[in-house]
Design a protein around this motif. Structure first.
Motif, PDB file in Angstrom:
ATOM      1  N   ASP A 250       7.582   8.675   0.377  1.00 34.24           N
ATOM      2  CA  ASP A 250       8.296   9.942   0.527  1.00 34.24           C
ATOM      3  C   ASP A 250       8.678  10.246   1.981  1.00 34.24           C
ATOM      4  OD1 ASP A 250       8.092  10.465  -2.215  1.00 34.24           O
ATOM      5  OD2 ASP A 250       6.064  11.272  -1.960  1.00 34.24           O
ATOM      6  N   GLY A 251       8.310   9.362   2.898  1.00 35.00           N
ATOM      7  CA  GLY A 251       8.681   9.582   4.293  1.00 35.00           C
ATOM      8  C   GLY A 251       7.479   9.662   5.212  1.00 35.00           C
ATOM      9  N   ILE A 252       7.649  10.390   6.308  1.00 38.50           N
ATOM     10  CA  ILE A 252       6.624  10.491   7.344  1.00 38.50           C
ATOM     11  C   ILE A 252       5.892  11.825   7.236  1.00 38.50           C
ATOM     12  CG2 ILE A 252       6.192  10.550   9.830  1.00 38.50           C
ATOM     13  CD1 ILE A 252       8.578   8.762  10.247  1.00 38.50           C
ATOM     14  N   VAL A 253       4.582  11.770   7.319  1.00 41.76           N
ATOM     15  CA  VAL A 253       3.750  12.976   7.329  1.00 41.76           C
ATOM     16  C   VAL A 253       3.022  13.020   8.666  1.00 41.76           C
ATOM     17  CG1 VAL A 253       1.870  14.237   6.215  1.00 41.76           C
ATOM     18  CG2 VAL A 253       3.420  12.817   4.840  1.00 41.76           C
TER      19      VAL A 253
ATOM     20  N   THR B 138       0.848  -1.192   0.000  1.00 41.96           N
ATOM     21  CA  THR B 138       0.000   0.000   0.000  1.00 41.96           C
ATOM     22  C   THR B 138       0.881   1.240   0.000  1.00 41.96           C
ATOM     23  OG1 THR B 138      -1.711   1.233   1.216  1.00 41.96           O
ATOM     24  CG2 THR B 138      -0.121  -0.009   2.533  1.00 41.96           C
ATOM     25  N   PRO B 139       0.441   2.308  -0.637  1.00 38.43           N
ATOM     26  CA  PRO B 139       1.267   3.525  -0.626  1.00 38.43           C
ATOM     27  C   PRO B 139       1.236   4.260   0.699  1.00 38.43           C
ATOM     28  CG  PRO B 139      -0.773   3.906  -1.829  1.00 38.43           C
ATOM     29  CD  PRO B 139      -0.732   2.444  -1.530  1.00 38.43           C
ATOM     30  N   THR B 140       0.236   3.984   1.547  1.00 36.30           N
ATOM     31  CA  THR B 140       0.069   4.797   2.746  1.00 36.30           C
ATOM     32  C   THR B 140      -0.407   3.955   3.929  1.00 36.30           C
ATOM     33  OG1 THR B 140      -0.613   6.659   1.349  1.00 36.30           O
ATOM     34  CG2 THR B 140      -1.061   6.843   3.707  1.00 36.30           C
ATOM     35  N   VAL B 141       0.252   4.117   5.062  1.00 34.43           N
ATOM     36  CA  VAL B 141      -0.234   3.578   6.336  1.00 34.43           C
ATOM     37  C   VAL B 141      -0.434   4.750   7.283  1.00 34.43           C
ATOM     38  CG1 VAL B 141       0.297   2.197   8.374  1.00 34.43           C
ATOM     39  CG2 VAL B 141       0.808   1.300   6.111  1.00 34.43           C
ATOM     40  N   ILE B 142      -1.622   4.804   7.900  1.00 35.90           N
ATOM     41  CA  ILE B 142      -1.995   5.915   8.776  1.00 35.90           C
ATOM     42  C   ILE B 142      -2.185   5.400  10.192  1.00 35.90           C
ATOM     43  CG2 ILE B 142      -3.722   7.699   9.228  1.00 35.90           C
ATOM     44  CD1 ILE B 142      -4.510   7.366   6.209  1.00 35.90           C
ATOM     45  N   VAL B 143      -1.615   6.103  11.146  1.00 34.29           N
ATOM     46  CA  VAL B 143      -1.821   5.797  12.565  1.00 34.29           C
ATOM     47  C   VAL B 143      -2.457   7.017  13.214  1.00 34.29           C
ATOM     48  CG1 VAL B 143      -0.732   5.188  14.755  1.00 34.29           C
ATOM     49  CG2 VAL B 143       0.150   4.232  12.616  1.00 34.29           C
ATOM     50  N   THR B 144      -3.649   6.849  13.762  1.00 35.68           N
ATOM     51  CA  THR B 144      -4.295   7.948  14.483  1.00 35.68           C
ATOM     52  C   THR B 144      -3.916   7.868  15.957  1.00 35.68           C
ATOM     53  OG1 THR B 144      -6.337   6.670  14.818  1.00 35.68           O
ATOM     54  CG2 THR B 144      -6.196   8.052  12.849  1.00 35.68           C
ATOM     55  N   VAL B 145      -3.736   9.047  16.562  1.00 29.33           N
ATOM     56  CA  VAL B 145      -3.235   9.102  17.938  1.00 29.33           C
ATOM     57  C   VAL B 145      -4.065  10.101  18.750  1.00 29.33           C
ATOM     58  CG1 VAL B 145      -1.100   8.977  19.282  1.00 29.33           C
ATOM     59  CG2 VAL B 145      -0.977   8.923  16.797  1.00 29.33           C
ATOM     60  N   GLY B 146      -5.369  10.019  18.652  1.00 31.61           N
ATOM     61  CA  GLY B 146      -6.237  10.856  19.464  1.00 31.61           C
ATOM     62  C   GLY B 146      -5.959  12.336  19.290  1.00 31.61           C
ATOM     63  N   ARG B 147      -5.774  13.030  20.413  1.00 27.70           N
ATOM     64  CA  ARG B 147      -5.587  14.481  20.370  1.00 27.70           C
ATOM     65  C   ARG B 147      -4.274  14.888  19.715  1.00 27.70           C
ATOM     66  NH1 ARG B 147      -2.376  15.981  24.995  1.00 27.70           N
ATOM     67  NH2 ARG B 147      -1.962  14.149  26.308  1.00 27.70           N
ATOM     68  N   HIS B 148      -3.376  13.922  19.478  1.00 29.33           N
ATOM     69  CA  HIS B 148      -2.109  14.230  18.811  1.00 29.33           C
ATOM     70  C   HIS B 148      -2.235  14.193  17.293  1.00 29.33           C
ATOM     71  CE1 HIS B 148      -0.026  14.225  22.623  1.00 29.33           C
ATOM     72  NE2 HIS B 148      -0.454  13.001  22.883  1.00 29.33           N
ATOM     73  N   GLY B 149      -3.386  13.819  16.775  1.00 29.86           N
ATOM     74  CA  GLY B 149      -3.585  13.841  15.338  1.00 29.86           C
ATOM     75  C   GLY B 149      -3.272  12.515  14.680  1.00 29.86           C
ATOM     76  N   ALA B 150      -2.606  12.569  13.530  1.00 26.70           N
ATOM     77  CA  ALA B 150      -2.338  11.371  12.740  1.00 26.70           C
ATOM     78  C   ALA B 150      -0.928  11.416  12.170  1.00 26.70           C
ATOM     79  CB  ALA B 150      -3.353  11.247  11.611  1.00 26.70           C
ATOM     80  N   VAL B 151      -0.365  10.222  11.996  1.00 27.80           N
ATOM     81  CA  VAL B 151       0.963  10.061  11.397  1.00 27.80           C
ATOM     82  C   VAL B 151       0.819   9.082  10.238  1.00 27.80           C
ATOM     83  CG1 VAL B 151       3.318   9.241  11.750  1.00 27.80           C
ATOM     84  CG2 VAL B 151       2.131  10.488  13.575  1.00 27.80           C
TER      85      VAL B 151
END
Length: 298
Positions: free
Chosen positions: A228-231, A210-223
């Motif tokens: 191309d790296g980390i957003v 997959t081109p993208t893996v997303i981790v949500t972290v509550g009030r800290h938002g998403a990574v």
């Protein structure tokens, strides 16, 4: 749905209702606490994503287990119908609608499930809608991994958004996903583990094609991790009091899907997801109607 108006998003998940009890603090064992608000809600993430995405303007559908002909089942179907979510569900007189009880404060939630045959019911539902949308969202919790694998394999060429819900994916599910077009894999971690978000995303990206893996972290938002790296995108500052955290990940998924289908780039879609999650947690009306109640001791 009509021939000239295809679906934007179809969601696959179990369907249940939930009672969400908000507390200021969890009680100790054999102790008690005061419930400050009581809300009725849909569960799991797929139904909440479908309703939230519909409220954002997407043409959505839900593929799930059936519900009973009891008041909870009637309420669940009414929520879907009021949001104009396409489904093929009819209440079954001989079934009990799956239910959850969720205890939530402003940062965490604990759940107690009475899901009856919701998981096994998913193994036999028709999956034709999955191949008739621009994007398919599939809940891939461990308890429904077999049904999720079947859904993935039957999605055809529809791009997929896979939600792990914080669970570890099974090898069979990964194999099925890697034979399809996976737009993104989403999961979540506790806010206290925010420093590990990048590593969690990178580990999952090594396992999924997959081109993208997303981790949500509550009030800290998403990574997110991509080629191309980390957003990293922070959650917006709430403009109102956080009322509950139930469904925040589903609201993120809906906001992200709406943005991606509208042509947004990854940072913009992550920001839209974070905004939808924050809005969900602070709003009394979308998509669960929070009913303020007198304080009730538990």
């Amino acid at each position: 749905m009509t021939a000239d108006r295809p679906l934007d998003l179809v969601c696959f998940s179990y369907l249940a209702t939930a009672n969400v009890l908000t507390v200021d603090a969890y009680p100790r064992a054999n102790g008690g606490t005061v419930v400050t608000e009581i809300a009725a809600s849909l569960a799991g993430d797929g139904p909440l994503t479908a309703v939230t995405a519909a409220n954002l303007g997407l043409r959505t559908a839900l593929v799930s287990n059936t519900v009973g002909g009891d008041p909870s089942g009637t309420l669940a179907l009414a929520w879907l119908d009021q949001a104009h979510v396409t489904h093929h569900l009819r209440p079954a007189i001989d079934k009990i609608t799956p239910q959850l009880t969720i205890i939530s404060d402003t940062r965490t939630r604990t759940w107690f499930a009475a899901l009856h045959d919701a998981y096994t019911g998913l193994a036999h539902v028709p999956l034709d809608l999955l191949g008739r949308a621009r994007l398919a969202y599939i809940d891939c919790y461990t308890v429904v991994a077999g049904a999720a694998e079947r859904a993935i394999r039957n999605a055809g060429t529809t791009p997929l958004l896979l939600n792990l819900g914080g669970d570890t994916p099974t090898p069979v599910l990964i194999d099925a996903a890697n034979e399809r077009t996976v737009l993104a894999v989403q999961t979540s971690i506790d806010e206290d583990s925010v420093d590990t978000a990048g590593d969690v995303a990178a580990t999952l990206r090594r396992r999924f094609t997959t081109p993208t893996v997303i981790v949500t972290v509550g009030r800290h938002g998403a990574v997110a991790v991509t080629d191309d790296g980390i957003v990293r995108v922070p959650a917006p500052t709430p403009q109102a009091q956080i009322r509950h955290t139930h469904g925040a990940g589903a609201a993120f998924s809906a906001g992200y899907a709406h943005a991606i289908l509208s042509g947004a780039d990854l940072p913009g879609a992550l920001a839209a997801g974070c905004a939808a999650g924050t809005r969900h947690c602070t709003s009394p009306g979308a998509p669960i109607p929070v009913r303020p109640s007198a304080a009730v001791p538990v």
